[in-house]
Every structure is written in C-alpha cells, then in structure tokens.
Motif scaffolding. Structure first.
Motif, PDB file in Angstrom:
ATOM      1  N   GLY A 119      33.531  -4.449  21.274  1.00 27.61           N
ATOM      2  CA  GLY A 119      32.716  -5.622  21.541  1.00 27.61           C
ATOM      3  C   GLY A 119      33.513  -6.903  21.433  1.00 27.61           C
ATOM      4  N   PRO A 120      32.860  -8.040  21.632  1.00 29.27           N
ATOM      5  CA  PRO A 120      33.562  -9.323  21.574  1.00 29.27           C
ATOM      6  C   PRO A 120      34.300  -9.565  20.262  1.00 29.27           C
ATOM      7  N   GLU A 121      33.852  -8.912  19.193  1.00 24.04           N
ATOM      8  CA  GLU A 121      34.497  -9.139  17.892  1.00 24.04           C
ATOM      9  C   GLU A 121      35.950  -8.681  17.859  1.00 24.04           C
ATOM     10  N   VAL A 122      36.397  -7.868  18.816  1.00 27.36           N
ATOM     11  CA  VAL A 122      37.793  -7.420  18.816  1.00 27.36           C
ATOM     12  C   VAL A 122      38.734  -8.499  19.329  1.00 27.36           C
ATOM     13  N   LEU A 123      38.194  -9.622  19.820  1.00 25.94           N
ATOM     14  CA  LEU A 123      39.023 -10.754  20.245  1.00 25.94           C
ATOM     15  C   LEU A 123      39.410 -11.554  18.999  1.00 25.94           C
ATOM     16  N   GLU A 124      40.614 -11.370  18.538  1.00 23.75           N
ATOM     17  CA  GLU A 124      41.063 -11.948  17.266  1.00 23.75           C
ATOM     18  C   GLU A 124      42.079 -13.063  17.498  1.00 23.75           C
ATOM     19  N   VAL A 125      41.944 -14.135  16.732  1.00 26.50           N
ATOM     20  CA  VAL A 125      42.907 -15.228  16.768  1.00 26.50           C
ATOM     21  C   VAL A 125      44.126 -14.832  15.942  1.00 26.50           C
ATOM     22  N   VAL A 126      45.291 -14.869  16.560  1.00 26.62           N
ATOM     23  CA  VAL A 126      46.513 -14.447  15.877  1.00 26.62           C
ATOM     24  C   VAL A 126      47.649 -15.405  16.225  1.00 26.62           C
ATOM     25  N   GLU A 127      48.734 -15.294  15.472  1.00 21.44           N
ATOM     26  CA  GLU A 127      49.976 -15.980  15.826  1.00 21.44           C
ATOM     27  C   GLU A 127      50.818 -15.037  16.670  1.00 21.44           C
ATOM     28  N   LEU A 128      51.282 -15.532  17.801  1.00 22.57           N
ATOM     29  CA  LEU A 128      52.051 -14.733  18.735  1.00 22.57           C
ATOM     30  C   LEU A 128      53.436 -15.348  18.940  1.00 22.57           C
ATOM     31  N   PRO A 129      54.414 -14.544  19.307  1.00 21.94           N
ATOM     32  CA  PRO A 129      55.716 -15.113  19.638  1.00 21.94           C
ATOM     33  C   PRO A 129      55.644 -15.926  20.922  1.00 21.94           C
ATOM     34  N   ASP A 130      56.417 -16.999  20.978  1.00 19.29           N
ATOM     35  CA  ASP A 130      56.454 -17.795  22.198  1.00 19.29           C
ATOM     36  C   ASP A 130      57.068 -16.986  23.329  1.00 19.29           C
ATOM     37  N   LEU A 182      47.617  -1.315  24.196  1.00 18.31           N
ATOM     38  CA  LEU A 182      47.218  -2.101  23.027  1.00 18.31           C
ATOM     39  C   LEU A 182      48.421  -2.362  22.129  1.00 18.31           C
ATOM     40  N   PRO A 183      48.470  -3.527  21.480  1.00 18.96           N
ATOM     41  CA  PRO A 183      47.579  -4.679  21.651  1.00 18.96           C
ATOM     42  C   PRO A 183      47.949  -5.457  22.915  1.00 18.96           C
ATOM     43  N   TYR A 184      46.986  -6.248  23.411  1.00 21.64           N
ATOM     44  CA  TYR A 184      47.271  -7.097  24.564  1.00 21.64           C
ATOM     45  C   TYR A 184      46.565  -8.436  24.401  1.00 21.64           C
ATOM     46  N   VAL A 185      47.050  -9.416  25.140  1.00 19.82           N
ATOM     47  CA  VAL A 185      46.453 -10.745  25.170  1.00 19.82           C
ATOM     48  C   VAL A 185      45.704 -10.890  26.488  1.00 19.82           C
ATOM     49  N   PRO A 186      44.379 -11.096  26.450  1.00 20.43           N
ATOM     50  CA  PRO A 186      43.619 -11.201  27.699  1.00 20.43           C
ATOM     51  C   PRO A 186      43.967 -12.483  28.456  1.00 20.43           C
ATOM     52  N   GLY A 187      43.469 -12.545  29.671  1.00 14.64           N
ATOM     53  CA  GLY A 187      43.552 -13.789  30.431  1.00 14.64           C
ATOM     54  C   GLY A 187      44.438 -13.696  31.645  1.00 14.64           C
ATOM     55  N   SER A 211      43.399  -5.614  19.721  1.00 19.65           N
ATOM     56  CA  SER A 211      44.135  -4.488  19.138  1.00 19.65           C
ATOM     57  C   SER A 211      43.404  -3.165  19.302  1.00 19.65           C
ATOM     58  N   ARG A 212      42.109  -3.250  19.640  1.00 22.00           N
ATOM     59  CA  ARG A 212      41.317  -2.044  19.893  1.00 22.00           C
ATOM     60  C   ARG A 212      40.223  -2.415  20.874  1.00 22.00           C
ATOM     61  N   PHE A 213      39.789  -1.483  21.671  1.00 21.13           N
ATOM     62  CA  PHE A 213      38.716  -1.750  22.614  1.00 21.13           C
ATOM     63  C   PHE A 213      37.380  -1.803  21.870  1.00 21.13           C
TER      64      PHE A 213
END
Length: 329
Positions: free
Chosen positions: A11-22, A57-62, A7-9
């Motif tokens: 460090g690694p701590e900005v990688l948050e586990v969330v529920e996303l729409p399918d 933002l926000p985005y899902v990496p990968g 949700s924001r640029f």
C-alpha cells in the motif's frame, strides 16, 4: 539527498522518505535538480505489486520531472547546464521522486518562455499521449468538425487534454467521469458539450440522449474494464474506438467481429508505446501549444515530496482532479 524509496510492494505506506546517494550522470545523461515530479496512476500499480515493470527492490518511483539541469555527462554540451527543462527519467520506476534525478538527454525538453514549470511538468506524460491519440483520430477521418467524441476519464490529466484538443478541432464532446467535481471541470472549464457520470448504471442512456441513436464517432477510452466495454456499444458505424487506458484493472474487452460488422476501427495501447525519438517531438508540440495558451493541463493538486504516500492514496481513491504533482526542493 532526500527521496522516496519502495523496499517492498504494498500500500501507500511503503513509500518511505530516505536519504539517497546523489546520482552521477553517465554518457548521454544529465542530472536534474527536481522542482516537480509527476505522479501517475501507473506508479500506484507498480508500487502495489510491480505491475507491468516489475522493478528490482528497492527502487525510487517517478518517471517524469521538471527542474534545472545541474550536472552533465561528459559528452553533453556545457550550454545545457542551468537550463529549465522537463524530462522523462526512462521509466515510471526510475527515480523521479527525489531531489535530483537522472535523465537521458534524448528525452529532455527545454521549457518554452512564458510557460511555468509546474504546467510543463504536467505535460511530460500526458502531452505526447494526448497529441498522438488526437492525431490518429484526425488522420483516420473520425475526429472532424461536428463529430461527436466521447472522452472517458475526462476529469483526469489525459482526458482533460483530449477534451480540449477535440473542442479546438470543432468536434462536439461528451465528457464522462465520476463525481460532480470532475463533471463540473469538464463542462465549465474545459468546454465539454455534455457530461455524464459513469458511476450511474444508466450512463450510456445519457450519452445517447446527448448524441442521438446513431452514436459517437470517436471514443477515447481511458478507463477500460466494463466501462470501456459499455462505451464500445455507443460507437457509431464507422467510428474509431481507442482503448488505451486500464486504471480499472484491464483494457476494455471488445469483440473484433462485432467491431468489423459495424466497421469500427479498434486501436489500443500500441498507439502510445512511444520511443524517445517519437515522444519528444510530441512533447515539444504540446509544450508549444501550452505556451501559446491553446492547451492547458489541469494541475488539480500538489503534495510535498514527503507526502508521496498521500498523493498515491488520493489517486487510488479517485479523489484527484487532473494532474497530481509532488513539489520538491
């Protein structure tokens, strides 16, 4: 579904586990139930400050996943459903760190029989890149039996493949990396003829001791920066210098006039800026070689999806060997 969101640029701590729409597939797309997601250094750079891609933002990496096809776009044949596949997701900030991911059908490759899914996933990014760099060096006449090849970042995913391809072609390989674990991997498992640690200031001297004063015929520079620039000085007259990596913060700076004076062919990142139509046959070739046992990507470590931040931390600390994967589901 569970996924990792930025949700924001930072460090690694900005990688948050969330529920996303399918995700729902549109024309030309499929939804893959993800078993493994590839993690690459570029994704840490994007997460830090949006480098290169500047995603909204926000985005899902990968940018690469392996799993089974679950849902199909209306124009995709039913035979695709349930196939075990690997695929890019369109970009490194395009949703791979999640339980389900969208993929364009043009980037989807079926995993060959006898090849495990983790190994196949480890080839999605680095397989096409390694094959293209190798082909270019062979096509230029530089990579041939008996030639000396210097591979920088030889302990990483791409470097490990390049060491294997060069050795299979009959070349002699100097593998350069940082730290004893990576050097041991390159020499004891991948078959490098010599290894040097570029954390040592005298590492170019160690290369010259191995190859002789004439220098190396091919440099695969997957590091860039000062290390890459010093590697250029090791190139023999008429050599090929491939400056395709920049994890150090920038590509190697090489004086074109100096290269011309020594008849060194310079090649850069443009070699591996591949369209889907170019990348897919290269990936299929890498998968086939891996299934036949002639190419082995090194999966050095895996992390659960929820530990994506730990994966990024380890990559940025240069602690990882070979490829890093997230396990999902």
């Amino acid at each position: 579904m569970r996924g990792i969101q930025v949700s924001r640029f930072g460090g690694p701590e900005v990688l948050e586990v969330v529920e996303l729409p399918d995700p729902a597939p549109g024309p030309g797309q499929v939804v893959i139930e993800v078993a493994y997601a590839d993690v690459i250094f570029l994704e840490t750079q994007i997460r830090r400050d949006g480098a290169f891609f500047d995603p909204a933002l926000p985005y899902v990496p990968g940018g690469a996943v392996g799993g089974r096809i679950d849902l199909l776009g209306a124009d995709i044949g039913a035979a695709w459903r349930g196939r075990q596949v690997v695929s890019k997701t369109a970009a490194p900030a395009a949703g791979g760190y999640a339980q389900r991911a969208l993929a364009p059908i043009e980037t989807v490759s079926v995993v060959p029989a006898g090849l495990d899914l983790a190994t196949a996933t480890a080839l999605v990014h680095d397989g096409p890149t390694a094959v293209r760099l190798f082909d270019n060096a062979v096509g230029g006449g530089n990579l041939r039996p008996g030639a000396w090849v210097l591979v920088l970042a030889a302990g990483g995913g791409l470097g490990a493949l390049l060491v294997q391809l060069a050795k299979a072609a009959g070349a002699r390989v100097v593998a350069a990396a940082r730290g004893e674990r990576k050097l041991a991997l390159a020499q004891q498992e991948l078959g490098a003829d010599a290894v040097v640690d570029y954390a040592r200031p005298d590492w170019p001297d160690r290369v010259r001791e191995a190859v002789g004063e004439a220098g190396v015929h091919v440099v695969f520079d997957g590091v860039g920066g000062t290390i890459g620039s010093r590697a250029f000085e090791l190139a023999a007259r008429g050599a090929r210098f491939s400056a395709h990596g920049a994890p150090s913060g920038g590509f190697a700076e090489v004086d074109p006039e100096a290269a011309e004076a020594r008849e060194v062919t310079l090649a850069g990142i443009e070699q591996v800026q591949l369209s889907p139509a170019e990348a897919k046959p290269l990936l299929d070739r890498a998968l086939s070689e891996a299934a036949a046992g002639r190419l082995r990507p090194v999966v050095g470590q895996t992390f659960p999806l929820e530990d994506a931040a730990k994966a990024h931390t380890a990559i940025e600390a240069r602690e990882v060997l070979g490829k890093t994967l997230l396990t999902v589901g």
